[in-house]
Design an enzyme around this catalytic site. Structure first.
Site, mmCIF file in Angstrom:
data_model
loop_
_atom_site.group_PDB
_atom_site.id
_atom_site.type_symbol
_atom_site.label_atom_id
_atom_site.label_comp_id
_atom_site.label_asym_id
_atom_site.label_seq_id
_atom_site.Cartn_x
_atom_site.Cartn_y
_atom_site.Cartn_z
ATOM 1 N N LYS A 273 71.567 -56.072 61.336
ATOM 2 C CA LYS A 273 72.501 -55.793 60.240
ATOM 3 C C LYS A 273 73.513 -56.928 60.062
ATOM 4 C CE LYS A 273 74.273 -51.949 61.703
ATOM 5 N NZ LYS A 273 73.587 -51.912 63.001
ATOM 6 N N LYS A 290 83.795 -54.541 57.931
ATOM 7 C CA LYS A 290 83.188 -53.741 58.995
ATOM 8 C C LYS A 290 84.177 -52.616 59.279
ATOM 9 C CE LYS A 290 80.370 -53.023 62.648
ATOM 10 N NZ LYS A 290 78.904 -52.924 62.634
ATOM 11 N N SER A 294 82.891 -51.264 67.438
ATOM 12 C CA SER A 294 82.981 -50.937 68.872
ATOM 13 C C SER A 294 82.276 -52.042 69.657
ATOM 14 C CB SER A 294 82.348 -49.568 69.152
ATOM 15 O OG SER A 294 81.010 -49.520 68.696
ATOM 16 N N GLU A 360 79.421 -53.268 56.252
ATOM 17 C CA GLU A 360 78.428 -53.114 57.328
ATOM 18 C C GLU A 360 78.736 -51.879 58.158
ATOM 19 O OE1 GLU A 360 76.671 -55.314 61.332
ATOM 20 O OE2 GLU A 360 77.974 -56.446 59.974
ATOM 21 N N ALA A 362 77.993 -49.000 61.318
ATOM 22 C CA ALA A 362 77.837 -49.065 62.775
ATOM 23 C C ALA A 362 76.572 -48.308 63.146
ATOM 24 C CB ALA A 362 79.052 -48.448 63.462
ATOM 25 N N GLY A 363 75.614 -49.018 63.762
ATOM 26 C CA GLY A 363 74.369 -48.361 64.130
ATOM 27 C C GLY A 363 73.607 -47.901 62.895
ATOM 28 N N PRO A 444 62.610 -63.740 59.107
ATOM 29 C CA PRO A 444 61.788 -63.937 60.301
ATOM 30 C C PRO A 444 62.605 -63.964 61.596
ATOM 31 C CG PRO A 444 61.687 -65.843 58.822
ATOM 32 C CD PRO A 444 62.618 -64.872 58.216
ATOM 33 N N GLN A 445 61.903 -63.737 62.689
ATOM 34 C CA GLN A 445 62.519 -63.767 64.022
ATOM 35 C C GLN A 445 63.162 -65.141 64.256
ATOM 36 O OE1 GLN A 445 61.722 -60.918 66.097
ATOM 37 N NE2 GLN A 445 63.370 -61.548 67.454
#
Length: 474
Positions: A273, A290, A294, A360, A362-363, A444-445
């Site tokens: 994210k 954000k 945490s 953004e 959280a989780g 991509p990674q």
């Protein structure tokens, strides 16, 4: 339907409504639908009083009266294709409302409006989805559009009576519920709800007179009116089945985002994210927020990371409403410090509203944010279109499709999905087709995530205008 035949049918519909002298007395379900639609749009407005309202297809003014009574100080423009309907509505509501002759399919009233609505008019339109989008573009930020339509299955008893006599009913072919679910203004939050109402009639003759009295007796294109003898046989069949008519109705209520921007969430933690958010911030010159952070004991935090990766100015990042040390959900991390998260501090920032803001989460969606709110609840409250970040590889399908289903059940607008990891054409195709969603980008990674990485990846991100114009897939 060609333009010529569509225009001809619209003219017949206009004349039918103009001739419907007994509309007010006969239109029981139209009153019921107007009340239901009004309740839904009032709930979506959340206590806000609209200052400028446009009503399409006002008829004789059932909904118009409710709007005027609720917000007498608002500028209310009520329109209809039938001049005599407008005259009856004017007689009902009075001169403080502005009445205009207008075809809902060709709106020519200048916006913007805080509220646009229309009761049981969309079933008469040749291209309802396009009209809904055109009208929604006339909304103010945070504005609401609320409309209703009839669905497939309406007047099934009459259609069955015709079929039993070897005849075809001329009642209109209404859209099915699945089709209507696709009628949504781009990037607007909301959904369609359906209901079924059964109306008893004294006889088949009373039902036929009802259709004529309400202007709904125009047979669909290519179907001839029943002969007197055929009509008598069908009415007898209708009487024998109980002289009941079922109405299937759908109500759509949608809200335009209060500001430009997206809410970025993920299928789970660590899915990418923050990298996606940094790419968006750089590609769109966006603000960043954000709300709940945490894990500060183990990392510098996502706000600092986005500043470093995207190169945005620190003042372009709104400080978190809550920041906590433990690597736990925001709620658990706050509780570990003996702190409480104040929901009032989680209001969506509205400064510079035309500049995109990347919010953004959280989780994932079902992460607790407060004692009473999950991240999904906050996303619904903020009303921003959602970008779902998902892994590209094994195991992503279940998590991604469930997340999309949860968002749509709440009426969240889905801007699209970003796939993170090695390219996987098969998973991409499945998510697009089964999730009925647009893949915004495939990132991509990366062996290491640096500012140079973000500058490279930003080329894979669609422009903000493309996201707004492309809208939600289906």
């Amino acid at each position: 339907m060609t333009d010529c035949s569509a225009h001809s049918r619209q003219t017949r519909i206009q004349h039918s409504f103009d001739a419907a002298e007994g509309y007010d007395a006969a239109a029981l379900l139209q009153r019921v639908a107007a009340r239901r639609l009004f309740d839904l749009l009032q709930a979506r407005l959340g206590g806000r009083a609209p200052r400028r309202i446009l009503e399409v297809g006002c008829g004789t003014g059932f909904l118009t009266q409710m709007l005027h009574d609720a917000w007498p100080e608002a500028e209310l423009i009520a329109t209809d294709i039938a001049p005599k309907m407008l005259e009856r509505a004017r007689n009902r509501v009075g001169k403080r409302v502005q009445f205009c002759e207008m075809d809902a399919a060709r709106p020519d009233v200048a916006g913007p409006f805080d509220l646009i609505c229309g009761n049981l008019v969309f079933q008469w339109l040749a291209e309802p989805a396009a009209v809904l989008q055109t009208l929604a573009e006339r909304l103010t930020p945070g504005g609401v559009i609320a409309v209703s339509t009839l669905l497939d299955g309406t007047f099934a008893e009459w259609q069955n009576a015709c079929a039993a006599e070897g005849l075809v009913a001329g009642t209109p072919e209404y859209p099915d519920a699945r089709t209507v679910q696709g009628w949504q203004p781009r990037l607007s939050a909301g959904r369609w709800v359906a209901e079924r109402c059964v109306q008893p009639f004294e006889s088949g003759l009373a039902f036929v007179r009802h259709l004529k009295a309400t202007g709904a007796s125009v047979p669909r294109e290519g179907i001839a009116a029943l002969s007197p003898a055929d009509l008598r046989r069908v009415m007898a069949r209708f009487d024998a089945s109980g002289a009941l008519a079922t109405w299937h109705l759908a109500y759509g209520c949608f809200q335009k985002p209060r500001r430009a921007g997206v809410f970025v969430t993920g299928t789970d933690t660590g899915v990418g994210k923050t990298l996606t958010s940094a790419c968006f911030v750089q590609a769109w010159n966006a603000l960043y927020w954000k709300p709940l952070q945490s894990g500060l004991a183990d990392e510098e935090g996502d706000t600092a990371t986005v500043i470093k990766l995207s190169g945005c100015l620190p003042e372009d990042c709104i400080p978190p409403a809550g920041a906590y040390q433990a690597s736990l959900s925001p709620l658990a991390a706050a509780q570990a410090e003996g702190a409480q998260i104040d929901p009032a501090r989680l209001a969506l920032p509205l400064q510079n509203p035309e500049r995109p803001m990347v919010v953004e989460g959280a989780g994932g969606l079902m992460v607790p944010a407060t004692d009473t709110l999950m991240m999904l609840d906050l996303a619904e409250h903020w009303g921003l279109p959602v970008v779902l970040v998902a892994r590209s590889g094994l195991g992503t399908l279940n998590h991604t499709l469930l997340s999309l289903e949860a968002m749509r059940a709440r009426g969240l607008a889905v801007a699209g999905v970003v796939l993170s990891g090695p390219l996987n054409p098969e998973n991409r195709k499945t998510i697009e087709e089964k999730g009925q969603v647009r893949i915004l980008a495939e990132l991509p990674q990366q062996e290491a995530v640096t500012p140079e990485t973000v500058r490279t990846l930003r080329g894979l991100i669609p422009s903000w205008d493309a996201v707004c114009g492309g809208g939600e897939s289906m």
